[in-house]
Design a protein around this motif. Structure first.
Motif, PDB file in Angstrom:
ATOM      1  N   SER A 297      26.479  77.821 -16.802  1.00 16.31           N
ATOM      2  CA  SER A 297      25.512  78.063 -17.879  1.00 16.31           C
ATOM      3  C   SER A 297      26.169  78.237 -19.253  1.00 16.31           C
ATOM      4  O   SER A 297      25.491  78.156 -20.271  1.00 16.31           O
ATOM      5  N   ARG A 298      27.458  78.468 -19.290  1.00 18.72           N
ATOM      6  CA  ARG A 298      28.166  78.593 -20.576  1.00 18.72           C
ATOM      7  C   ARG A 298      28.567  77.228 -21.143  1.00 18.72           C
ATOM      8  O   ARG A 298      29.033  77.147 -22.271  1.00 18.72           O
ATOM      9  N   HIS A 299      28.422  76.162 -20.366  1.00 13.46           N
ATOM     10  CA  HIS A 299      28.973  74.867 -20.751  1.00 13.46           C
ATOM     11  C   HIS A 299      27.905  73.778 -20.672  1.00 13.46           C
ATOM     12  O   HIS A 299      27.861  73.007 -19.708  1.00 13.46           O
ATOM     13  N   PRO A 300      27.040  73.684 -21.680  1.00 11.52           N
ATOM     14  CA  PRO A 300      25.990  72.658 -21.662  1.00 11.52           C
ATOM     15  C   PRO A 300      26.546  71.235 -21.624  1.00 11.52           C
ATOM     16  O   PRO A 300      25.911  70.334 -21.069  1.00 11.52           O
ATOM     17  N   ASP A 301      27.732  71.013 -22.195  1.00  8.83           N
ATOM     18  CA  ASP A 301      28.321  69.673 -22.164  1.00  8.83           C
ATOM     19  C   ASP A 301      28.679  69.260 -20.743  1.00  8.83           C
ATOM     20  O   ASP A 301      28.483  68.097 -20.342  1.00  8.83           O
ATOM     21  N   ILE A 302      29.201  70.212 -19.959  1.00  7.16           N
ATOM     22  CA  ILE A 302      29.537  69.922 -18.561  1.00  7.16           C
ATOM     23  C   ILE A 302      28.259  69.698 -17.757  1.00  7.16           C
ATOM     24  O   ILE A 302      28.190  68.801 -16.907  1.00  7.16           O
ATOM     25  N   GLN A 303      27.220  70.520 -18.038  1.00  7.95           N
ATOM     26  CA  GLN A 303      25.929  70.309 -17.378  1.00  7.95           C
ATOM     27  C   GLN A 303      25.403  68.897 -17.645  1.00  7.95           C
ATOM     28  O   GLN A 303      24.934  68.205 -16.736  1.00  7.95           O
ATOM     29  N   THR A 304      25.485  68.470 -18.891  1.00 15.18           N
ATOM     30  CA  THR A 304      24.968  67.152 -19.263  1.00 15.18           C
ATOM     31  C   THR A 304      25.734  66.039 -18.553  1.00 15.18           C
ATOM     32  O   THR A 304      25.129  65.089 -18.021  1.00 15.18           O
ATOM     33  N   LYS A 305      27.051  66.141 -18.518  1.00 14.06           N
ATOM     34  CA  LYS A 305      27.857  65.121 -17.845  1.00 14.06           C
ATOM     35  C   LYS A 305      27.532  65.067 -16.358  1.00 14.06           C
ATOM     36  O   LYS A 305      27.396  63.984 -15.770  1.00 14.06           O
TER      37      LYS A 305
END
Length: 502
Positions: A297-305
């Motif tokens: 939840s701290r890393h929206p860029d990783i979530q998106t990928k």
């Protein structure tokens, strides 16, 4: 040895014969003092044969450094700082002048794991606590008993069994998805605050064919007990826990945590009785083998990928696709397992004398450099699993950073795992599932379930910390470590959950 042991009863008789009148309390105190003296003598004999290593000074006669580690927010960093100062194997003071050898060296750890269950066995305290709390099962057993029990359970965790369970993992995740969508709709907003730890349904359905119905808002006694474990830690419990490592009978003291263990046993017994009755009925009716398979939840860029990979894949993944077909999902899951292992430390006692090899020499208390350790029977040896997983010496300068890309292979088949980390023997060079004859029997179950649930939820939702990316998260000391918002009571992980609309 025989002279020593024959003098023990004489010492007790002398104490009793020279004491005119002993109250029951004084008699207990006297016997406890004699037992402590015997233990200290045996410890002294062990120390003569065990390599004397350097280590941190004791901060307490009663507890050594044990209380510091139990009360620390980040004990993994403490172990790592000691490894930097004293080397990849060192000695720490424990309860009532006892000592523990800490292994931080990959070669030594591999040797330790290979000899688990026979040379390195559960401590008397661990044996007593596990037997008293959960019976003489797989976790309690050592040696031949452990080998026999593990062999009988292995078919339930085979690849074929997990492949059949994968649809249940997916169905449970979709059940969570439906429940969360309902909460968001009822909130009247674009998102809702949801405690994402409040679900036992996947484990219940896949592991026990039992639906806890937590996602339907029903009361589940097991969930309540797990949550209460987190708030039951007190100075009394910590003190008793540390003293019980020397006097195992103290595990029977009826503390709040002990009562919770009894309550958990009763709850699980009720579930087991229900399952046994249902299984007997199905056997009578002939209905066998026909079950219906149902930090990010701290890393929206990783979530998106990750979401892009999952959306490109399309439908729910099969077992084989979860294992081999989604590389970024695999990277995210193993990075989470590296940073957040459920078991933080492994402690065993040597059942026989041993020599532990080291990959790099360490300096002893006398200043001598040695490339192996002499371990006497009765010596306590520990591996700080979580600390090794996060060690900058082993995993590089970015060891504390959540970085899934380290697991991805380039066109030449190389990934970002450092050479030192590759020396660690374990599942994907991690100590999360231990290794050797006592490695986690359910690791493939756990990884597959994790991937299936994460793939469904990340594909359908955005996740943010309730109070923003800078929210401080701490590990609650529950039945197993569980994250919670720092300073808040209980074991909740509230996230702001928003549906993904493609």
């Amino acid at each position: 040895m025989e002279v020593f042991s024959t003098k023990i009863p004489e010492a007790i008789n002398n104490i009793l014969s020279h004491t005119p009148s002993l109250s029951a309390f004084n008699a207990v105190i006297a016997c406890t003092a004699v037992l402590a003296f015997i233990k200290l003598m045996r410890m002294s004999r062990n120390r003569l044969r065990t390599t004397k290593l350097r280590g941190p000074p004791s901060s307490s006669f009663a507890y050594g450094v044990g209380k510091i580690l139990l009360e620390a927010d980040d004990p993994a960093s403490i172990y790592e700082s000691w490894a930097h100062e004293y080397g990849a194997a060192y000695d720490v003071p424990s309860t009532l002048l006892r000592r523990r050898i800490i292994l931080y060296d990959p070669k030594a750890i591999a040797h330790f794991h290979a000899k688990q269950s026979w040379t390195y066995v559960r401590t008397p305290f661990a044996k007593k606590a596990l037997e008293y709390g959960f019976g003489r099962g797989l976790f309690w057993a050592d040696g031949e008993s452990h080998r026999r029990q593990r062999k009988s359970l292995t078919p339930a965790f085979s690849i074929a069994a997990i492949r059949n369970l994968t649809p249940i993992f997916n169905d449970s995740a979709h059940k969570a998805k439906g429940a969360w969508n309902s909460l968001i709709e009822s909130s009247g907003e674009e998102s809702a605050i949801i405690d994402v730890q409040s679900c036992l349904d996947t484990i219940g359905l896949a592991g026990f064919s039992h639906d806890f119905a937590a996602l339907e808002g029903k009361h589940a006694s097991v969930t309540e007990i797990f949550d209460t474990f987190t708030s039951s830690t007190s100075k009394l419990n910590i003190g008793l826990f540390l003293l019980a490592q020397v006097f195992p009978f103290l595990v029977r003291v009826p503390t709040a945590r002990r009562r919770l263990t009894w309550k958990l046993n009763r709850a699980m017994e009720e579930i087991s009785n229900t399952l046994l009755a249902r299984t007997k009925k199905e056997l009578d009716l002939g209905v066998v083998g026909d079950k219906e398979e149902k930090s990010l939840s701290r890393h929206p860029d990783i979530q998106t990928k990750l979401r892009n990979e999952l959306l490109e894949h399309g439908s729910d993944a099969t077992y084989d696709q979860l294992v081999n077909g989604l590389p970024y999902l695999d990277a995210v899951v193993h990075e989470i397992l590296r940073i957040h292992p459920p078991v933080r430390e492994a402690t065993r006692v040597a059942a026989e004398d041993d020599i532990i090899p080291l990959s790099e020499a360490v300096r002893t208390k006398s200043g001598q450099l040695v490339d192996n350790l002499s371990i006497a029977k009765g010596t306590v040896v520990s591996i700080p699993l979580a600390s090794v997983n996060l060690s900058t010496v082993i995993w590089g300068d970015d060891a504390k950073v959540f970085k899934p890309s380290r697991w991805l292979e380039d066109d030449d088949g190389h990934n970002g795992i450092p050479a030192k980390a590759r020396e660690v023997q374990g599942h994907r060079h991690l100590l999360t599932f231990s290794d050797g004859p006592r490695n986690c029997l359910g690791k493939n179950f756990a990884v597959t379930e994790f991937k299936a649930v994460l793939s469904v939820l990340v594909k359908n939702f955005f996740f943010e910390l309730r109070d923003g990316a800078e929210t401080k998260i701490e590990m609650g000391r529950g039945f197993l470590p569980r994250p919670r918002v720092a300073g808040e009571v209980g074991c909740k992980m509230p996230l702001r959950v928003k549906p993904y609309v493609g």
